[in-house]
Design a protein around this motif. Structure first.
Motif, mmCIF file in Angstrom:
data_model
loop_
_atom_site.group_PDB
_atom_site.id
_atom_site.type_symbol
_atom_site.label_atom_id
_atom_site.label_comp_id
_atom_site.label_asym_id
_atom_site.label_seq_id
_atom_site.Cartn_x
_atom_site.Cartn_y
_atom_site.Cartn_z
ATOM 1 N N ARG A 177 -52.425 -31.694 -81.729
ATOM 2 C CA ARG A 177 -51.231 -31.476 -80.912
ATOM 3 C C ARG A 177 -51.214 -32.401 -79.702
ATOM 4 O O ARG A 177 -50.154 -32.754 -79.185
ATOM 5 C CB ARG A 177 -51.165 -30.017 -80.442
ATOM 6 C CG ARG A 177 -50.683 -29.042 -81.486
ATOM 7 C CD ARG A 177 -50.237 -27.726 -80.847
ATOM 8 N NE ARG A 177 -51.281 -27.147 -80.016
ATOM 9 C CZ ARG A 177 -52.228 -26.339 -80.449
ATOM 10 N NH1 ARG A 177 -52.274 -26.023 -81.729
ATOM 11 N NH2 ARG A 177 -53.133 -25.848 -79.615
ATOM 12 N N ALA A 235 -48.912 -35.539 -79.375
ATOM 13 C CA ALA A 235 -47.519 -35.453 -78.938
ATOM 14 C C ALA A 235 -47.456 -35.777 -77.451
ATOM 15 O O ALA A 235 -48.078 -35.105 -76.627
ATOM 16 C CB ALA A 235 -46.964 -34.060 -79.210
ATOM 17 N N TYR A 284 -44.675 -35.056 -87.352
ATOM 18 C CA TYR A 284 -45.921 -34.370 -87.016
ATOM 19 C C TYR A 284 -46.779 -34.163 -88.262
ATOM 20 O O TYR A 284 -48.011 -34.253 -88.209
ATOM 21 C CB TYR A 284 -45.624 -33.035 -86.340
ATOM 22 C CG TYR A 284 -46.873 -32.356 -85.826
ATOM 23 C CD1 TYR A 284 -47.660 -32.969 -84.846
ATOM 24 C CD2 TYR A 284 -47.271 -31.117 -86.310
ATOM 25 C CE1 TYR A 284 -48.811 -32.360 -84.369
ATOM 26 C CE2 TYR A 284 -48.423 -30.503 -85.847
ATOM 27 C CZ TYR A 284 -49.184 -31.137 -84.875
ATOM 28 O OH TYR A 284 -50.337 -30.540 -84.415
#
Length: 211
Positions: A16, A19, A83
């Motif tokens: 994550r 990002a 993603y």
């Protein structure tokens, strides 16, 4: 209509973090690895792109740079696929033979089998939601994304082992049993994943995408 669940073994928190990282080398690596796939997806979604949705490359750049994101929620699906490519690049894809393809409420049926075996720490239905995406990333419909943390994986595996030690064996459909055996393999992978340099303990969990 059938769906597919794709699962990756990785450190969800670490992944994550890409990002908003503004990592140009990461963007280049995704292009190098998935150039043909991105071109195919852009052809498949050509009508949405013509209506203003970002291309695969634009969605990837926005994800890694933290924006700007398209304000139309129906265009946000591209960020979910971007993603997914980051997870595919940085994680290990796990065997999903029992979940590719699947129809209807298959994830919920396997969850029922897990609960019958007293495994409650995880839920496959979580992969059919959007909770696994970074907080800054919106998505729309597909792909859906969920995650199991390292601790959840360990707890679920301990629950399964306890059930086996106790000889608790409720009657389950053979296909559900096959799917559960596959899931247990994922959990064992999270348990034994090698440490990244400098980590005090494994951080590997599982991220899954339904599309």
């Amino acid at each position: 209509m059938s769906s597919s669940l794709t699962v990756f073994l990785l450190d969800p928190e670490f992944t994550r973090g890409f990002a908003g990282s503004r990592d140009d080398e990461l963007i280049q690596a995704v292009h190098a690895e998935f150039r043909d796939e991105m071109a195919r997806d852009d052809a498949w979604f050509s009508s949405a792109i013509a209506s203003g949705a970002p291309t695969s490359a634009e969605a990837l750049h926005a994800l890694v740079y933290g924006g700007p994101f398209d304000e139309n929620p129906q265009h946000a699906f591209q960020y979910g696929y971007a993603y997914k490519r980051l997870c595919a690049l940085t994680g290990s894809r796990l065997d999903n033979s029992w979940f590719c393809p699947f129809r209807g409420d298959w994830l919920e049926l396997v969850d029922e089998g897990l609960r019958a075996l007293r495994v409650t720490a995880i839920s496959l239905a979580e992969f059919g939601r959007h909770g696994g995406l970074p907080a800054t990333v919106a998505s729309y419909d597909l792909p859906r994304c969920g995650e199991w943390t390292h601790d959840q994986c360990l707890e679920a595996l301990a629950q399964f082992e306890e059930t086996r030690r106790e000889g608790h064996a409720p009657p389950l459909d053979p296909s559900v049993l096959g799917a559960i055996e596959e899931v247990v393999g994922w959990l064992r992978g999270a348990q034994t994943a090698r440490l990244r340099p400098g980590q005090a303990r494994p951080g590997s969990g599982i991220v899954g995408f339904v599309s």
